[in-house]
Design a protein around this motif. Structure first.
Motif, PDB file in Angstrom:
ATOM      1  N   SER A   7      26.634  22.389  87.696  1.00  0.00           N
ATOM      2  CA  SER A   7      26.373  22.481  89.137  1.00  0.00           C
ATOM      3  C   SER A   7      24.951  22.058  89.459  1.00  0.00           C
ATOM      4  N   ALA A   8      24.009  22.441  88.582  1.00  0.00           N
ATOM      5  CA  ALA A   8      22.607  22.042  88.799  1.00  0.00           C
ATOM      6  C   ALA A   8      22.468  20.528  88.750  1.00  0.00           C
ATOM      7  N   HIS A   9      23.137  19.891  87.772  1.00  0.00           N
ATOM      8  CA  HIS A   9      23.107  18.425  87.700  1.00  0.00           C
ATOM      9  C   HIS A   9      23.691  17.815  88.981  1.00  0.00           C
ATOM     10  N   ILE A  10      24.825  18.370  89.446  1.00  0.00           N
ATOM     11  CA  ILE A  10      25.478  17.832  90.642  1.00  0.00           C
ATOM     12  C   ILE A  10      24.586  17.990  91.864  1.00  0.00           C
TER      13      ILE A  10
ATOM     14  N   ASP B 241      18.512  17.160  77.323  1.00  0.00           N
ATOM     15  CA  ASP B 241      17.094  17.479  77.411  1.00  0.00           C
ATOM     16  C   ASP B 241      16.621  17.610  78.861  1.00  0.00           C
ATOM     17  N   LEU B 242      17.482  17.242  79.811  1.00  0.00           N
ATOM     18  CA  LEU B 242      17.101  17.262  81.223  1.00  0.00           C
ATOM     19  C   LEU B 242      17.565  18.514  81.955  1.00  0.00           C
ATOM     20  N   SER B 243      18.225  19.444  81.262  1.00  0.00           N
ATOM     21  CA  SER B 243      18.776  20.619  81.945  1.00  0.00           C
ATOM     22  C   SER B 243      17.701  21.370  82.717  1.00  0.00           C
ATOM     23  N   TRP B 244      16.547  21.591  82.072  1.00  0.00           N
ATOM     24  CA  TRP B 244      15.468  22.334  82.739  1.00  0.00           C
ATOM     25  C   TRP B 244      14.934  21.566  83.944  1.00  0.00           C
ATOM     26  N   LEU B 245      14.874  20.233  83.818  1.00  0.00           N
ATOM     27  CA  LEU B 245      14.371  19.420  84.913  1.00  0.00           C
ATOM     28  C   LEU B 245      15.359  19.419  86.077  1.00  0.00           C
ATOM     29  N   SER B 246      16.672  19.411  85.769  1.00  0.00           N
ATOM     30  CA  SER B 246      17.688  19.454  86.817  1.00  0.00           C
ATOM     31  C   SER B 246      17.664  20.784  87.551  1.00  0.00           C
ATOM     32  N   ILE B 247      17.483  21.877  86.803  1.00  0.00           N
ATOM     33  CA  ILE B 247      17.436  23.194  87.449  1.00  0.00           C
ATOM     34  C   ILE B 247      16.218  23.284  88.375  1.00  0.00           C
ATOM     35  N   LEU B 248      15.067  22.802  87.895  1.00  0.00           N
ATOM     36  CA  LEU B 248      13.871  22.772  88.739  1.00  0.00           C
ATOM     37  C   LEU B 248      14.096  21.904  89.967  1.00  0.00           C
ATOM     38  N   ALA B 249      14.705  20.737  89.765  1.00  0.00           N
ATOM     39  CA  ALA B 249      14.960  19.820  90.883  1.00  0.00           C
ATOM     40  C   ALA B 249      15.931  20.432  91.886  1.00  0.00           C
ATOM     41  N   ALA B 250      16.948  21.155  91.392  1.00  0.00           N
ATOM     42  CA  ALA B 250      17.901  21.807  92.293  1.00  0.00           C
ATOM     43  C   ALA B 250      17.201  22.856  93.157  1.00  0.00           C
ATOM     44  N   VAL B 251      16.285  23.621  92.554  1.00  0.00           N
ATOM     45  CA  VAL B 251      15.514  24.606  93.310  1.00  0.00           C
ATOM     46  C   VAL B 251      14.675  23.909  94.382  1.00  0.00           C
ATOM     47  N   MET B 252      14.075  22.788  94.025  1.00  0.00           N
ATOM     48  CA  MET B 252      13.275  22.033  94.984  1.00  0.00           C
ATOM     49  C   MET B 252      14.139  21.525  96.146  1.00  0.00           C
ATOM     50  N   SER B 253      15.344  21.047  95.829  1.00  0.00           N
ATOM     51  CA  SER B 253      16.210  20.519  96.886  1.00  0.00           C
ATOM     52  C   SER B 253      16.626  21.618  97.852  1.00  0.00           C
TER      53      SER B 253
ATOM     54  N   LEU C 287      29.564  11.547  87.061  1.00  0.00           N
ATOM     55  CA  LEU C 287      30.357  12.768  86.863  1.00  0.00           C
ATOM     56  C   LEU C 287      30.826  12.909  85.422  1.00  0.00           C
ATOM     57  N   ILE C 288      31.365  11.845  84.842  1.00  0.00           N
ATOM     58  CA  ILE C 288      31.865  11.915  83.467  1.00  0.00           C
ATOM     59  C   ILE C 288      30.714  12.223  82.508  1.00  0.00           C
ATOM     60  N   GLU C 289      29.558  11.605  82.749  1.00  0.00           N
ATOM     61  CA  GLU C 289      28.403  11.854  81.896  1.00  0.00           C
ATOM     62  C   GLU C 289      27.960  13.310  81.976  1.00  0.00           C
ATOM     63  N   ILE C 290      28.005  13.879  83.183  1.00  0.00           N
ATOM     64  CA  ILE C 290      27.688  15.304  83.330  1.00  0.00           C
ATOM     65  C   ILE C 290      28.730  16.153  82.619  1.00  0.00           C
TER      66      ILE C 290
ATOM     67  N   VAL D  34      11.813  13.310  91.130  1.00  0.00           N
ATOM     68  CA  VAL D  34      11.452  13.030  89.742  1.00  0.00           C
ATOM     69  C   VAL D  34      12.632  13.356  88.833  1.00  0.00           C
ATOM     70  N   GLY D  35      13.261  14.533  89.071  1.00  0.00           N
ATOM     71  CA  GLY D  35      14.427  14.914  88.277  1.00  0.00           C
ATOM     72  C   GLY D  35      15.655  14.093  88.607  1.00  0.00           C
ATOM     73  N   ALA D  36      15.902  13.846  89.896  1.00  0.00           N
ATOM     74  CA  ALA D  36      17.086  13.091  90.307  1.00  0.00           C
ATOM     75  C   ALA D  36      17.049  11.670  89.757  1.00  0.00           C
ATOM     76  N   TYR D  37      15.880  11.069  89.743  1.00  0.00           N
ATOM     77  CA  TYR D  37      15.714   9.724  89.187  1.00  0.00           C
ATOM     78  C   TYR D  37      16.209   9.689  87.745  1.00  0.00           C
ATOM     79  N   GLN D  38      15.834  10.701  86.980  1.00  0.00           N
ATOM     80  CA  GLN D  38      16.233  10.747  85.578  1.00  0.00           C
ATOM     81  C   GLN D  38      17.732  10.978  85.418  1.00  0.00           C
ATOM     82  N   VAL D  39      18.303  11.847  86.249  1.00  0.00           N
ATOM     83  CA  VAL D  39      19.743  12.118  86.172  1.00  0.00           C
ATOM     84  C   VAL D  39      20.541  10.832  86.385  1.00  0.00           C
ATOM     85  N   PHE D  40      20.092   9.992  87.303  1.00  0.00           N
ATOM     86  CA  PHE D  40      20.816   8.755  87.599  1.00  0.00           C
ATOM     87  C   PHE D  40      20.495   7.640  86.596  1.00  0.00           C
ATOM     88  N   CYS D  41      19.325   7.700  85.964  1.00  0.00           N
ATOM     89  CA  CYS D  41      18.938   6.610  85.062  1.00  0.00           C
ATOM     90  C   CYS D  41      19.398   6.827  83.625  1.00  0.00           C
ATOM     91  N   GLN D  42      19.631   8.066  83.209  1.00  0.00           N
ATOM     92  CA  GLN D  42      20.017   8.313  81.825  1.00  0.00           C
ATOM     93  C   GLN D  42      21.272   7.531  81.406  1.00  0.00           C
TER      94      GLN D  42
END
Length: 493
Positions: free
Chosen positions: A51-54, A197-209, A269-272, A345-353
């Motif tokens: 959910s955090a990634h989404i 490795d991005l889980s922590w960054l996604s959670i931080l980014a979700a809080v920011m959003s 979605l599949i990657e998540i 910063v986090g969203a960029y990485q989620v889409f680029c990975q």
């Protein structure tokens, strides 16, 4: 590349572009770790991490344009359109989640990427067209997020300037320097090897959003309650008053593209889903995560779109927090824009990975004996176990740095916020959110042609195609208009 990549390259498993190895989506390799049914390190993702990634992927720059989009469509069509896109996204995401495994959704062979799923169910030319749509959209999203982050960073300077010198002061600032800084930050974060490795960054980014969306909603509500609102109508901006009849059509279609972009995340979605542990079956977990993610974002979207329109009326800015409909409290505007930058910063990485994984997987299979491509250089290790926590790969460092540099330069060259968002949403929505999930579901469930269910699914796909086509044309028209008044490297916020 890690040992798993070298083994995958030697074993020759999977397709050249769409067999992403475990290190990118399923966790790092570790000596005696438990493994999943595919022999790769056990996945640890949950409903909450998915959910955090989404939420990180969905609540992005798109939310800031929803007041403007609602203003183009009006009180009647605007909220209804937001709900329709939400329902379509949730429904087709469920279809796509069932395609993570080929055959049985609980026990079939895993598809590690979106292209893997298309290859398993559709095959042939559709795999390559899917790749074009997916990776063009991912690259475009990276460019769009660079633009948005720079505008938000510049807005911090402007908010302080307006507070100090008055609202009529010339507080314009060039966006280029902020884009360069954002690009430098992304060069460092791009060295994180994989999605897990991005889980922590996604959670931080979700809080920011959540933070900046809540601020936008709160400021809009306060402005609405105070009575300092703009003129609103059932049909949005008025022909002959705000725009011409031709402009009304173009802007309404661009608004559809902006809304489509606000909901776009199907391409990852599949990657998540490939980060999610089982049991229970991954598709069940992903459907729960999708429900949580889409319902949460829709609630914010409705609030941002409707309250933003109520606050500003037909003159709603293209970006709620940087268009300066709000000036005070300036410190809150600053905080919201800092949250946007951190989130992106986090969203960029989620889409680029997924892009990084596809290129590096292909390179490892194409040149398995190249030390430049496959050799890892340990940087951080655990003291007792000696396990590598972080390593540097020269190919990964070189190519990812080059990608960030190119995307940053493209953002500097074409900094058109609403037009770019509308075009990306239009190009990606129909094929990735609707067409491929529908076609794979039909193939998976063996739905016969011309049955009522087949007709319903194809009708949905065709209607979404028309919407995407119209929005894409309108966005191209918008970009062409912007180019008439554009001087490269001289864009000011």
């Amino acid at each position: 590349m890690t040992k798993d990549v070298e083994m995958a390259a030697r074993n020759g498993g999977g397709g050249a572009y769409y067999d992403a190895p475990a290190p990118y989506y399923g966790g790092g390799a570790g000596g005696g770790e438990d493994v999943d049914d595919d022999g790769k390190p056990r996945r640890t993702g949950t409903v909450w991490t998915a959910s955090a990634h989404i939420i990180t992927a969905v609540i992005g720059s798109g939310v800031l344009s929803l007041a403007w989009a609602t203003a183009q469509l009006g009180w009647l069509v605007g909220p209804v359109t937001l709900m329709i896109f939400a329902i379509i996204t949730y429904y087709t995401s469920g279809l796509l989640a069932d395609c993570y495994r080929a055959g049985d959704p609980a026990t079939g062979k895993r598809n590690y990427t979106y292209m893997d799923a298309v290859a398993a169910y559709l095959g042939g030319w559709q795999v390559w067209t899917c790749g074009v749509f997916q990776y063009v959209n991912l690259v475009g999203t990276a460019i769009g997020y660079t633009i948005t982050a720079s505008i938000s960073a510049a807005a911090v300077h402007k908010a302080n300037c307006f507070h100090k010198n008055g609202h009529d002061a010339d507080c314009g600032v060039y966006d280029t320097v902020y884009m360069v800084v954002f690009g430098i930050v992304q060069i460092f974060f791009s060295q994180l090897p994989n999605f897990s490795d991005l889980s922590w960054l996604s959670i931080l980014a979700a809080v920011m959003s959540f933070s900046y969306s809540t601020i936008a909603v709160g400021l809009s509500l306060a402005r609405t309650i105070s009575g300092r609102t703009g003129k609103t109508t059932l049909t949005g901006v008025e022909v002959g008053v705000d725009v011409t009849s031709a402009q009304k059509i173009w802007l309404a279609l661009q608004a559809l593209g902006n809304i489509a972009f606000a909901y776009s995340y199907s391409m990852i979605l599949i990657e998540i889903q490939d980060t999610v542990k089982s049991p229970p079956a991954e598709n069940k977990t992903m459907k729960k995560a999708t429900l949580l993610g889409v319902s949460t974002t829709t609630a914010f979207y409705m609030l941002c779109g409707c309250l933003g329109y109520a606050a500003f009326g037909n003159a709603a800015p293209g970006n709620m927090l940087t268009g300066f409909g709000f000036y005070e409290p300036y410190w809150l505007i600053d905080f919201a824009n800092v949250c946007i930058v951190v989130h992106l910063v986090g969203a960029y990485q989620v889409f680029c990975q997924p892009i990084f994984a596809a290129v590096e997987t292909f390179a490892a299979k194409r040149w398995p004996n190249s030390g430049f491509i496959t050799r890892e250089h340990p940087v951080l290790t655990s003291g007792k176990s000696g396990r590598t926590r972080f390593s540097v790969n020269m190919f990964r460092m070189t190519w990812r740095t080059a990608f960030v540099v190119v995307s940053t330069v493209l953002a500097i060259v074409m900094p058109f916020f609403n037009d770019i968002l509308g075009f990306l949403g239009a190009v990606g929505f129909w094929p990735l959110t609707v067409y491929y999930p529908v076609e794979m579901y039909i193939r998976q469930r063996r739905i016969h042609k011309y049955t009522s269910r087949w007709v319903a699914l194809q009708t949905l796909s065709f209607l979404c195609f028309l919407v995407s086509l119209a929005a894409a044309v309108a966005s191209i028209e918008g970009v062409s208009e912007s180019l008439k008044h554009y001087v490269p490297f001289k864009t000011k916020s």
